[in-house]
Write a protein that holds these residues in place. Sequence first.
Motif, PDB file in Angstrom:
ATOM      1  N   ALA A   1       0.816  -1.214   0.000  1.00  0.00           N
ATOM      2  CA  ALA A   1       0.000   0.000   0.000  1.00  0.00           C
ATOM      3  C   ALA A   1       0.849   1.262   0.000  1.00  0.00           C
ATOM      4  CB  ALA A   1      -0.931  -0.002   1.213  1.00  0.00           C
ATOM      5  N   THR A   2       2.011   1.215   0.634  1.00  0.00           N
ATOM      6  CA  THR A   2       2.805   2.443   0.792  1.00  0.00           C
ATOM      7  C   THR A   2       3.894   2.616  -0.260  1.00  0.00           C
ATOM      8  OG1 THR A   2       4.292   1.323   2.346  1.00  0.00           O
ATOM      9  CG2 THR A   2       2.408   2.508   3.277  1.00  0.00           C
ATOM     10  N   LEU A   3       4.276   1.546  -0.945  1.00  0.00           N
ATOM     11  CA  LEU A   3       5.368   1.652  -1.911  1.00  0.00           C
ATOM     12  C   LEU A   3       4.870   1.952  -3.319  1.00  0.00           C
ATOM     13  CD1 LEU A   3       7.799  -1.118  -0.680  1.00  0.00           C
ATOM     14  CD2 LEU A   3       7.839   1.327  -0.247  1.00  0.00           C
ATOM     15  N   ASP A   4       3.566   2.029  -3.500  1.00  0.00           N
ATOM     16  CA  ASP A   4       2.965   2.547  -4.735  1.00  0.00           C
ATOM     17  C   ASP A   4       3.525   1.874  -5.987  1.00  0.00           C
ATOM     18  OD1 ASP A   4       1.268   4.163  -6.193  1.00  0.00           O
ATOM     19  OD2 ASP A   4       2.720   5.795  -6.359  1.00  0.00           O
ATOM     20  N   GLY A   5       3.461   0.544  -5.999  1.00  0.00           N
ATOM     21  CA  GLY A   5       3.841  -0.184  -7.199  1.00  0.00           C
ATOM     22  C   GLY A   5       5.330  -0.382  -7.391  1.00  0.00           C
ATOM     23  N   GLN A   6       6.151   0.083  -6.474  1.00  0.00           N
ATOM     24  CA  GLN A   6       7.604  -0.089  -6.590  1.00  0.00           C
ATOM     25  C   GLN A   6       7.950  -1.568  -6.574  1.00  0.00           C
ATOM     26  OE1 GLN A   6       9.950   2.439  -4.031  1.00  0.00           O
ATOM     27  NE2 GLN A   6      11.542   0.891  -3.810  1.00  0.00           N
ATOM     28  N   GLU A   7       8.764  -1.996  -7.530  1.00  0.00           N
ATOM     29  CA  GLU A   7       9.073  -3.417  -7.636  1.00  0.00           C
ATOM     30  C   GLU A   7      10.202  -3.839  -6.713  1.00  0.00           C
ATOM     31  OE1 GLU A   7       9.863  -4.362 -11.661  1.00  0.00           O
ATOM     32  OE2 GLU A   7       7.765  -4.259 -12.270  1.00  0.00           O
ATOM     33  N   GLY A   8      11.202  -2.964  -6.555  1.00  0.00           N
ATOM     34  CA  GLY A   8      12.350  -3.325  -5.750  1.00  0.00           C
ATOM     35  C   GLY A   8      12.115  -3.103  -4.273  1.00  0.00           C
ATOM     36  N   LEU A   9      12.663  -3.982  -3.453  1.00  0.00           N
ATOM     37  CA  LEU A   9      12.476  -3.904  -2.003  1.00  0.00           C
ATOM     38  C   LEU A   9      13.820  -4.102  -1.333  1.00  0.00           C
ATOM     39  CD1 LEU A   9       9.828  -3.712  -0.204  1.00  0.00           C
ATOM     40  CD2 LEU A   9      10.158  -6.150   0.223  1.00  0.00           C
TER      41      LEU A   9
ATOM     42  N   LEU B   1       8.377 -11.861  -2.234  1.00  0.00           N
ATOM     43  CA  LEU B   1       8.613 -11.958  -3.673  1.00  0.00           C
ATOM     44  C   LEU B   1       7.319 -12.003  -4.482  1.00  0.00           C
ATOM     45  CD1 LEU B   1      11.631 -14.442  -3.892  1.00  0.00           C
ATOM     46  CD2 LEU B   1      11.565 -12.131  -4.836  1.00  0.00           C
ATOM     47  N   ARG B   2       6.252 -12.418  -3.880  1.00  0.00           N
ATOM     48  CA  ARG B   2       4.989 -12.489  -4.599  1.00  0.00           C
ATOM     49  C   ARG B   2       4.511 -11.106  -5.034  1.00  0.00           C
ATOM     50  NH1 ARG B   2       1.508 -17.039  -1.156  1.00  0.00           N
ATOM     51  NH2 ARG B   2       3.040 -18.735  -1.377  1.00  0.00           N
ATOM     52  N   GLN B   3       4.927 -10.091  -4.291  1.00  0.00           N
ATOM     53  CA  GLN B   3       4.518  -8.723  -4.624  1.00  0.00           C
ATOM     54  C   GLN B   3       5.687  -7.862  -5.102  1.00  0.00           C
ATOM     55  OE1 GLN B   3       1.411  -7.845  -4.813  1.00  0.00           O
ATOM     56  NE2 GLN B   3       0.676  -9.785  -3.969  1.00  0.00           N
ATOM     57  N   PHE B   4       6.906  -8.252  -4.723  1.00  0.00           N
ATOM     58  CA  PHE B   4       8.084  -7.450  -5.070  1.00  0.00           C
ATOM     59  C   PHE B   4       9.114  -8.363  -5.723  1.00  0.00           C
ATOM     60  CE2 PHE B   4       6.039  -5.705  -1.290  1.00  0.00           C
ATOM     61  CZ  PHE B   4       5.777  -4.402  -1.703  1.00  0.00           C
ATOM     62  N   PRO B   5       9.174  -8.372  -7.049  1.00  0.00           N
ATOM     63  CA  PRO B   5      10.009  -9.345  -7.765  1.00  0.00           C
ATOM     64  C   PRO B   5      11.513  -9.128  -7.641  1.00  0.00           C
ATOM     65  CG  PRO B   5       8.952  -7.839  -9.304  1.00  0.00           C
ATOM     66  CD  PRO B   5       8.343  -7.573  -7.957  1.00  0.00           C
ATOM     67  N   ARG B   6      11.937  -7.978  -7.120  1.00  0.00           N
ATOM     68  CA  ARG B   6      13.365  -7.732  -6.896  1.00  0.00           C
ATOM     69  C   ARG B   6      13.576  -7.338  -5.432  1.00  0.00           C
ATOM     70  NH1 ARG B   6      12.919  -4.057 -10.862  1.00  0.00           N
ATOM     71  NH2 ARG B   6      13.843  -2.467  -9.511  1.00  0.00           N
ATOM     72  N   ILE B   7      14.426  -8.081  -4.757  1.00  0.00           N
ATOM     73  CA  ILE B   7      14.693  -7.815  -3.342  1.00  0.00           C
ATOM     74  C   ILE B   7      16.193  -7.790  -3.101  1.00  0.00           C
ATOM     75  CG2 ILE B   7      14.445  -8.644  -0.966  1.00  0.00           C
ATOM     76  CD1 ILE B   7      11.802  -9.915  -1.736  1.00  0.00           C
ATOM     77  N   ASP B   8      16.683  -6.701  -2.517  1.00  0.00           N
ATOM     78  CA  ASP B   8      18.057  -6.625  -2.022  1.00  0.00           C
ATOM     79  C   ASP B   8      18.016  -6.980  -0.542  1.00  0.00           C
ATOM     80  OD1 ASP B   8      19.163  -5.748  -4.471  1.00  0.00           O
ATOM     81  OD2 ASP B   8      18.505  -3.702  -4.058  1.00  0.00           O
TER      82      ASP B   8
END
Length: 301
Positions: free
Chosen positions: A52-60, A81-88
């Motif tokens: 809700a707060t990252l407004d569609g941002q893919e990276g986390l 990963l189900r919602q954010f396909p790139r995670i550092d």
Amino acid sequence: MASQSLPSLLKNPDHYLKVFNTYCSASGKFNVYQAWVDSEHFSEAVVGKLQATLDGQEGLRVLGVGSGSGEIDCAILEQLLRQFPRIDNRVVDPSDELLGRYKALAESRAHQLHGVTCDWRQQTIEQYEKAGDLTKFHFIGAIHSMYHADSEDALNSWLTYLYSRLENGGVMLIIMRTEDCGCTRFLNGCQLSFRDDFNDVTSGDVRSSLDRLGIAYTQYRQPQRMNIATCFDRASEVGNLLLDFLTFTVCFREAAPEDLQTRVMEHLASSDCSERNGDEIWLSLDWDAVVINKPLGIAAQ
């Protein structure tokens, strides 16, 4: 109980790992946490808030504090990963052995963790803070990693620092044993006065510290228990290892004098700490998931 000088489990990493593995197996620890991470509570309190707060941002950006061998962290990463396909994913843990296990686990789950890049830091949280890295994170996980805070001031300092590393709109998850479960009553009742290096920190201490700091949170109580009947069988290797874990002592049966053993075992068997069901003796290990959602628009820290 009279003060005794006993070998500390906290100062013997090899025996600690052996004891910890036994505890995890006997308590079903990772299965319980996996179930919670898979639940609606985690989905709503963590994934939903971030989405809700990252407004569609893919990276986390994710920080794991005291992540140990990584089983719980990997379960969390798979959900994110189900919602954010790139995670550092930055991992901070002082144990080279446990970081090695985490790395091996991540490699074995490479398919499930596709999209996650890991940055390994073999450091305590104090060393990490002292290094002065200013990176902020969308999610911070501190799973059973605050037990070593040796004072109220230290706990306040850790929480203040981690909150400052959280992005506005980010989420921090802290999991700790509750202040009123059977395990805590055992520790408080015998006061581990034979340990001069032990300071018990519970979710109650974390919540009190957050209250003092003016940091809002949501609490989720989770039941867990373990059959400790083997602890009362001197011939049981599993029972003796569990007893080492519960008393934070290396080879408690061999190191502790008989009178101290008697008092500790009587207390552990008492109704204040455990519950009998036939041949089973159950010790409650209830824990709290404390979820902190840092508001958007908060002044930079």
